[in-house]
Design a protein around this motif. Sequence first.
Motif, short mmCIF file in Angstrom:
data_model
loop_
_atom_site.label_atom_id
_atom_site.label_comp_id
_atom_site.label_asym_id
_atom_site.label_seq_id
_atom_site.Cartn_x
_atom_site.Cartn_y
_atom_site.Cartn_z
N ARG A 92 0.84 -1.20 0.00
CA ARG A 92 0.00 0.00 0.00
C ARG A 92 0.88 1.25 0.00
O ARG A 92 1.91 1.29 0.67
CB ARG A 92 -0.94 0.00 1.20
CG ARG A 92 -1.99 -1.11 1.14
CD ARG A 92 -2.96 -1.01 2.31
NE ARG A 92 -3.99 -2.04 2.24
CZ ARG A 92 -3.89 -3.24 2.80
NH1 ARG A 92 -2.79 -3.57 3.45
NH2 ARG A 92 -4.88 -4.12 2.70
N ASP A 94 1.99 5.51 0.23
CA ASP A 94 1.87 6.58 1.22
C ASP A 94 0.69 7.47 0.84
O ASP A 94 -0.07 7.17 -0.08
CB ASP A 94 3.17 7.37 1.34
CG ASP A 94 3.60 8.04 0.02
OD1 ASP A 94 2.73 8.31 -0.84
OD2 ASP A 94 4.80 8.30 -0.14
N ARG A 95 0.52 8.58 1.54
CA ARG A 95 -0.63 9.46 1.31
C ARG A 95 -0.64 10.05 -0.09
O ARG A 95 -1.69 10.43 -0.60
CB ARG A 95 -0.61 10.59 2.34
CG ARG A 95 -0.77 10.10 3.76
CD ARG A 95 -0.63 11.23 4.75
NE ARG A 95 -0.79 10.77 6.11
CZ ARG A 95 -0.78 11.55 7.18
NH1 ARG A 95 -0.59 12.84 7.04
NH2 ARG A 95 -0.95 11.04 8.39
N GLY A 97 0.34 8.41 -2.76
CA GLY A 97 0.20 7.36 -3.75
C GLY A 97 1.51 6.73 -4.19
O GLY A 97 1.56 6.06 -5.23
N TRP A 168 -6.23 2.93 -2.27
CA TRP A 168 -5.73 4.26 -1.91
C TRP A 168 -6.71 5.34 -2.37
O TRP A 168 -7.01 6.28 -1.62
CB TRP A 168 -4.35 4.47 -2.53
CG TRP A 168 -3.85 5.88 -2.48
CD1 TRP A 168 -3.52 6.59 -1.36
CD2 TRP A 168 -3.63 6.75 -3.60
NE1 TRP A 168 -3.09 7.85 -1.71
CE2 TRP A 168 -3.15 7.98 -3.08
CE3 TRP A 168 -3.78 6.62 -4.97
CZ2 TRP A 168 -2.83 9.06 -3.89
CZ3 TRP A 168 -3.45 7.69 -5.79
CH2 TRP A 168 -2.99 8.89 -5.25
N TRP A 171 -9.58 5.31 -0.06
CA TRP A 171 -9.20 5.90 1.23
C TRP A 171 -9.24 7.42 1.16
O TRP A 171 -9.67 8.09 2.10
CB TRP A 171 -7.79 5.43 1.61
CG TRP A 171 -7.22 6.16 2.78
CD1 TRP A 171 -7.46 5.92 4.10
CD2 TRP A 171 -6.31 7.26 2.75
NE1 TRP A 171 -6.76 6.80 4.88
CE2 TRP A 171 -6.04 7.64 4.08
CE3 TRP A 171 -5.69 7.97 1.71
CZ2 TRP A 171 -5.19 8.69 4.40
CZ3 TRP A 171 -4.83 9.02 2.03
CH2 TRP A 171 -4.60 9.37 3.37
N GLN A 172 -8.85 7.97 0.02
CA GLN A 172 -8.82 9.43 -0.13
C GLN A 172 -10.21 10.07 0.00
O GLN A 172 -10.33 11.21 0.43
CB GLN A 172 -8.22 9.81 -1.48
CG GLN A 172 -6.72 9.64 -1.57
CD GLN A 172 -6.19 10.15 -2.88
OE1 GLN A 172 -6.72 9.83 -3.95
NE2 GLN A 172 -5.15 10.96 -2.82
N SER A 175 -10.76 9.98 4.03
CA SER A 175 -9.68 10.26 4.96
C SER A 175 -9.62 11.74 5.31
O SER A 175 -10.05 12.60 4.55
CB SER A 175 -8.34 9.85 4.36
OG SER A 175 -7.93 10.81 3.40
N TYR A 177 -6.65 12.86 5.93
CA TYR A 177 -5.19 12.89 5.82
C TYR A 177 -4.56 12.46 7.13
O TYR A 177 -3.54 12.95 7.57
CB TYR A 177 -4.71 14.29 5.43
CG TYR A 177 -3.52 14.25 4.49
CD1 TYR A 177 -3.60 13.57 3.28
CD2 TYR A 177 -2.33 14.90 4.80
CE1 TYR A 177 -2.52 13.54 2.42
CE2 TYR A 177 -1.24 14.87 3.95
CZ TYR A 177 -1.35 14.19 2.75
OH TYR A 177 -0.27 14.15 1.89
N PRO A 179 -4.46 8.67 8.54
CA PRO A 179 -4.88 7.27 8.49
C PRO A 179 -4.96 6.63 9.86
O PRO A 179 -4.16 6.92 10.75
CB PRO A 179 -3.78 6.60 7.65
CG PRO A 179 -2.59 7.49 7.82
CD PRO A 179 -3.15 8.87 7.92
N ASN A 185 -3.19 -2.67 8.43
CA ASN A 185 -2.42 -1.97 7.42
C ASN A 185 -0.91 -1.98 7.64
O ASN A 185 -0.18 -1.22 7.02
CB ASN A 185 -2.91 -0.52 7.27
CG ASN A 185 -2.60 0.34 8.48
OD1 ASN A 185 -1.82 -0.05 9.33
ND2 ASN A 185 -3.20 1.51 8.53
N TYR A 211 -0.66 4.57 3.80
CA TYR A 211 -1.04 5.99 3.73
C TYR A 211 -0.27 6.84 4.73
O TYR A 211 -0.76 7.84 5.24
CB TYR A 211 -2.56 6.14 3.91
CG TYR A 211 -3.33 5.05 3.21
CD1 TYR A 211 -3.03 4.70 1.89
CD2 TYR A 211 -4.33 4.33 3.86
CE1 TYR A 211 -3.71 3.68 1.24
CE2 TYR A 211 -5.01 3.30 3.22
CZ TYR A 211 -4.69 2.98 1.90
OH TYR A 211 -5.36 1.96 1.26
#
Length: 328
Positions: A92, A94-95, A97, A168, A171-172, A175, A177, A179, A185, A211
Amino acid sequence: MDRRKFIRNSSLGSAGLLSGSSLLSCEGETTKAAVAAESGGPIAVCTWDFANATARAWEVLNQNGSVLDAVEQGVMVEEADPENQTVGYGGRPDRDGVVSLDACIMDSEGRCGSVMALEGIVHPVSVARKVMEDTPHVILAGAGAQQFALESGFKLKDLLTEKSKNQWLEWQKTSRYNPIINIENHDTIGMLARDKNGNLAGACTTSGMAYKMRGRVGDSPVIGAGLYIDNEVGGATATGVGEEVVRTVGSFLIVELMRQGMSPQKACEEGVARIIAKNNGKLDFQIGFLALNKKGETGAFCIHPGFSYRKYDTQGHRNIPSESYLKS
């Protein structure tokens, strides 16, 4: 992957390959950490239910390969598996992508290598070994680690699979920002092994917390935190929220506790107890340790939110809760 099973253990004795068995569950169903190699025999253990990884490590050991090759090739199985979204290819992101990987490796001579925030390389554990063997350094990070990998013959690959990308994107939508840190996860694979001569090695590799902030590094590539080997005593590795492990230098702590006479099991329990104590008994994260001593004895302990934890017993001694208490 069944996350209820924390440890999958494969070992070789005179009778041949023994079937894997769960040593510890992260749902409070503890079992005896009693599966170990017969005297002098090779053994490979790893966190979580990665039976293919321990099987590969055992195969290397059974063919008289080095213990360092065994742990490297064992964890490489998971690094290359796109269905494992917590390690390597398919991990997975990070925030932003981006999939970034952390890994380290350590041998029986105390040599070690590590890469942090490495992008575009499927097998960070192999790059970490190259750092150990081909450079005067222990750690390479980020763009420098990638440059070194490419110069060493590794190939670039897009590590973000459609499955992880779609999750991802989903999640956006919801979220903030920020997680949620949960047991779903971050499932690092840490592996410990002993060869027929009694020599130890270990490896640890992960795509880190889903994320996470760009550039975040957990405990997995930190020697002494996510992994530590002392060939006179034993080895330990960690899984869960890396920030908590780093704060206690968890794997080094467990090896030192074994040096002082604790069994691998008791050392893992004490390692978890130290972390919980530093958090004043609060538990909103998952943490677990796996240990292997020179004799081939293993131990493991893992807890996550939902467990009750009593810091001290009625006599004022540090208390690791019993299975019945954990379920209460």
